[in-house]
Design an enzyme around this catalytic site. Sequence first.
Site, PDB file in Angstrom:
ATOM      1  N   SER A 143      45.806 -28.048 -19.448  1.00 47.81           N
ATOM      2  CA  SER A 143      45.203 -28.737 -18.653  1.00 47.81           C
ATOM      3  C   SER A 143      44.978 -30.064 -19.110  1.00 47.81           C
ATOM      4  CB  SER A 143      43.900 -28.269 -18.191  1.00 47.81           C
ATOM      5  OG  SER A 143      42.814 -29.137 -17.794  1.00 47.81           O
ATOM      6  N   TYR A 156      34.691 -26.158 -21.108  1.00 42.75           N
ATOM      7  CA  TYR A 156      36.126 -26.068 -20.764  1.00 42.75           C
ATOM      8  C   TYR A 156      37.067 -27.248 -21.820  1.00 42.75           C
ATOM      9  CZ  TYR A 156      40.101 -26.221 -17.435  1.00 42.75           C
ATOM     10  OH  TYR A 156      41.264 -26.120 -16.850  1.00 42.75           O
TER      11      TYR A 156
END
Length: 251
Positions: A143, A156
């Site tokens: 990501s 995250y």
Amino acid sequence: MTDHSRVAVVTGAGSGIGRGVALALAGAGWSVALAGRRAAALAETAALADGKVLCVPTDVTSPADVNMLFTEVRTRWGRVDLLFNNAGVFGPGGGVRFEDIALEDWRAVVDVNLTGAFLCAQAAFRMMRDQSPRGGRIINNGSLSAQVPRPHSAPYTATKHAITGLTKALSLDGREYGIACGQIDIGNAATEMTRPMGQGAPQANGELAVEPVMDAVDVARTVLLMAELPLEANVQSVTVMATKMPFIGRG
């Protein structure tokens, strides 16, 4: 080993990026094990696949589930050539501020995004080390949060930065066994996870802005390119993102 073709394991295969990558691999002739927590979602992916697939409901945070996944792959196909380590969660919704993050929410994100990736990579690594011919490839979904954070995303972001470290360690430790490892950092692929961006995503300056997205098919094409390189070559890291999203130049 029975009717061997190249064999892949895709986690988080019930939707989004995982589904797209699994379908791309199956369409290119790979035998694909679909792993994810929701059996019904895996079945939906399997129904769309053009090729050999195996549905294995799996909670990547469970060592027993992960061991069962790779045991089933070994029993069915005898080896594993690729792991796409994709399962992940974003964490507490609603823009929870750092100071308000509950410990159980932190641990839940770490368990899936980091420990789950570790468990799957370790099981794949062991199988790739011991099979004949030896070797294989692991591709981790990093990501863009492996590079820069979004507002209110500490759990995250921390796990995705850690994935970069895991990728580099696997690249080094896998050399003696012919195991390659790379990472794909994805920005704003059109999936259920990015749907809220259509209403506006928080920006670093505190504003909300609608962000462009790209077709998840283009992410799958990128992973397929990485997967089909010979093991003598490796894409160590690649960023694929919506061209006009606020990443380059923001801060």
